[in-house]
Scaffold this motif. Sequence first.
Motif, mmCIF file in Angstrom:
data_model
loop_
_atom_site.group_PDB
_atom_site.id
_atom_site.type_symbol
_atom_site.label_atom_id
_atom_site.label_comp_id
_atom_site.label_asym_id
_atom_site.label_seq_id
_atom_site.Cartn_x
_atom_site.Cartn_y
_atom_site.Cartn_z
ATOM 1 N N HIS A 124 -6.899 -11.823 -3.550
ATOM 2 C CA HIS A 124 -7.795 -10.973 -3.304
ATOM 3 C C HIS A 124 -7.611 -10.193 -1.929
ATOM 4 C CE1 HIS A 124 -9.871 -13.672 -6.287
ATOM 5 N NE2 HIS A 124 -10.743 -12.550 -6.818
ATOM 6 N N GLN A 125 -7.163 -10.910 -1.168
ATOM 7 C CA GLN A 125 -6.786 -10.148 0.481
ATOM 8 C C GLN A 125 -5.368 -10.177 0.638
ATOM 9 O OE1 GLN A 125 -9.199 -13.273 2.245
ATOM 10 N NE2 GLN A 125 -10.954 -11.677 2.469
ATOM 11 N N MET A 126 -5.165 -9.202 1.371
ATOM 12 C CA MET A 126 -3.988 -8.936 2.346
ATOM 13 C C MET A 126 -4.227 -8.751 3.627
ATOM 14 S SD MET A 126 -3.012 -4.980 1.355
ATOM 15 C CE MET A 126 -3.969 -3.538 2.187
ATOM 16 N N LEU A 127 -3.322 -9.187 4.493
ATOM 17 C CA LEU A 127 -3.189 -8.599 5.972
ATOM 18 C C LEU A 127 -2.584 -7.515 6.392
ATOM 19 C CD1 LEU A 127 -2.282 -12.466 7.118
ATOM 20 C CD2 LEU A 127 -4.339 -11.266 7.366
ATOM 21 N N VAL A 128 -2.840 -6.800 7.555
ATOM 22 C CA VAL A 128 -2.093 -5.841 8.103
ATOM 23 C C VAL A 128 -1.885 -6.162 9.529
ATOM 24 C CG1 VAL A 128 -2.531 -3.306 8.752
ATOM 25 C CG2 VAL A 128 -3.303 -4.382 6.423
ATOM 26 N N VAL A 129 -0.592 -5.889 9.951
ATOM 27 C CA VAL A 129 -0.304 -6.147 11.162
ATOM 28 C C VAL A 129 0.229 -5.153 11.719
ATOM 29 C CG1 VAL A 129 1.262 -7.654 12.327
ATOM 30 C CG2 VAL A 129 0.464 -8.625 10.299
ATOM 31 N N VAL A 130 -0.231 -4.771 12.994
ATOM 32 C CA VAL A 130 0.395 -3.636 13.886
ATOM 33 C C VAL A 130 0.697 -4.253 15.081
ATOM 34 C CG1 VAL A 130 -0.729 -1.852 12.706
ATOM 35 C CG2 VAL A 130 -1.956 -2.899 14.748
ATOM 36 N N ALA A 131 1.835 -4.162 15.739
ATOM 37 C CA ALA A 131 2.492 -4.839 16.972
ATOM 38 C C ALA A 131 2.986 -3.520 17.733
ATOM 39 C CB ALA A 131 3.065 -5.919 16.765
#
Length: 160
Positions: A80-87
Amino acid sequence: MTTRFLQVCSLLILASTCLAGEHAGMSSNVAFETIVRGSESGIRSARDQVIRDSVTWAALWDEMNDSDETPPLPEVDFTHQMLVVVAMGEEPTSQFNIEVTRLVLRRGVSSGLPILEVNVTEHRPRGCTVLPSATAPIHIIVTDIVNDVTFRRKRVVDRC
């Protein structure tokens, strides 16, 4: 009769175009929760990434925590979910940071399908007297699954 028919058709086309434009432009804010935010991520290159599975999540976690004392991997329900990564990647001082400030769900103009816009703010110092200390700012959030994701970065120069 032909002129009247063309006028009616023109009005119908104009009305449908306006309505489609209104619906395509609709947007709404999307809730998210921070999983990790900090300046010591271990991620040495800038990235915008969406993670949709536990294998990729575990690999990123290992990359971030390359020590003997790796903290437990935070659980994510990838059904149901996803991760969003900003670096930001490696930066020369601790005055740099990055933050997901807002998620906006929009309708694609041509497709009509939902597109998640990730709004990101990078803070960069200017005129600061700081000791050099390499950092690697990161922000990881969890949100509901959306197929199409775009990133919009804004750079802010912070004067000390």
